[in-house]
Design an enzyme around this catalytic site. Sequence first.
Site, mmCIF file in Angstrom:
data_model
loop_
_atom_site.group_PDB
_atom_site.id
_atom_site.type_symbol
_atom_site.label_atom_id
_atom_site.label_comp_id
_atom_site.label_asym_id
_atom_site.label_seq_id
_atom_site.Cartn_x
_atom_site.Cartn_y
_atom_site.Cartn_z
ATOM 1 N N HIS A 71 0.836 -1.203 0.000
ATOM 2 C CA HIS A 71 0.000 0.000 0.000
ATOM 3 C C HIS A 71 0.871 1.254 0.000
ATOM 4 O O HIS A 71 2.074 1.215 0.252
ATOM 5 C CB HIS A 71 -0.930 0.006 1.219
ATOM 6 C CG HIS A 71 -0.208 0.013 2.528
ATOM 7 N ND1 HIS A 71 0.443 1.116 3.041
ATOM 8 C CD2 HIS A 71 -0.016 -0.969 3.442
ATOM 9 C CE1 HIS A 71 0.991 0.833 4.187
ATOM 10 N NE2 HIS A 71 0.739 -0.436 4.466
ATOM 11 N N ASP A 339 3.950 -4.469 3.852
ATOM 12 C CA ASP A 339 5.397 -4.711 3.834
ATOM 13 C C ASP A 339 5.762 -6.016 4.521
ATOM 14 O O ASP A 339 6.622 -6.770 4.049
ATOM 15 C CB ASP A 339 6.135 -3.547 4.497
ATOM 16 C CG ASP A 339 5.594 -3.227 5.894
ATOM 17 O OD1 ASP A 339 4.384 -3.338 6.110
ATOM 18 O OD2 ASP A 339 6.387 -2.859 6.777
#
Length: 461
Positions: A71, A339
Amino acid sequence: MRLLSFSLLFVALLAGSVSARFSDFEAFKNKFNLQENLGTLSIYHEPYFTGLSTAFPESCEIRQVHVLQRHGSRNPASDDGLSSAIKLVEMQERLLNGSLPINYTIPNNPFRFIKSWVPVIDIRNTDQLSSMGRVELFEMGREVFIRYRELFDADVYDINTAAQKRVVESAEWYSYGMFGDEMANKTKFTYLAEDESPGSNSLSNYNSCPVYYENNIDLKEVNEASHTWGNSFLPSIINRLFPYFSNYNLTVEDVETFFYLCAYELTLKDESDFCSLFNPSDIMNFEYTYDVKNSLYGGPSSKWVNVLGGPYIHNLANSLHSVYNESDHQKVFLAFTHDAQIIPVESALGFFPDITPEHPLPVTHNPYTYSMKTSSFVPFAGNLITELFQCQDQKYYVRHLVNQQVFPLTDCGYGPSNSSDGMCELSAYLNSPVRYNSTHNGTDIFNAACKAKPANVTLHY
């Protein structure tokens, strides 16, 4: 399907309002750029590998592209400990109301900016994308569509996304960058709940692995390592900064919060006076905090890394192998996540061979030269792109790009140039000992180790 209600005009205006950051990025070439050394809170940038050309090889044609996308830039999250929105807002209030008493009589006090400082972190925006995050993903989608345009020949494209709001919104902005006003008609979204219900997948791999999640595996090691490393590099900063306060003993938590205010103010307004409190060595040690944590929590220092990264790689391998099936015409594969889900995938692919459970990153010093720098691999809007080519010798070849830079694969031979070009012949890639278990059995290994629920969705990455 939830759709965004905005116009291309709004996107253009928004992009124009923040274009200075992209200019600034170019201006920092070949210099230390603080914004690129903040671990997973770094701005998007290309890593510095070997300078291999990202152009399509002249003798080859692109056949598939697989995107695993983080994102975009965001506001502070609700569940990040000292970097959580509530902790940062509390620090803002302490600085403004004087409960963290700054001694303004000291000449050149680096905290003097607080007198005119206007905080930008708002508890109401917790977990949300920043305006830059929206632009980043829109631009990513536009660039991917332009680069791989010849592959976009389907009527509808599957978009696989972790179901957290900021990831879903990132996927939507990305899709709007690819398809513009046709986005609603060109996309089919599959939302993966961030719990154990979707079964084996690598978009919410920690939560979908009950054994790992419920037993807090790796968390003790992460917390101990973070504590040890913090006590190694933060005291010298405390000693440097505490004289600027009146009758107050500055704490480790205070200094860590100053780092986070620096990082998030950069994310939200492109500048922060908090960053001026630190020198490049301080910043690189702060960056190392993220590298140690991510390495231990399902990364290359964890014994669970191949389990957690396996489902994505297994799905990727199946999709790559489908090129031999003439009736299977899917060419574009898109997945959106966090992540912490991308690092286990890259680790299981063999990207970080110098870091293992037997030889983890040290916590008493920063070695500086090591492979897994989260700033480079998973900054905000970071991505892993896998390209599949068919070349003049009629063989298929695989190549990885990390944030649009070719990753130098070294474990499975070369491409048709017979030189180090980042490419591997498909069979050699899939059967390399580095990733063999993941490419052939990744999902089965995950299900067995995790006691995962049966998958309730069919995914292709």
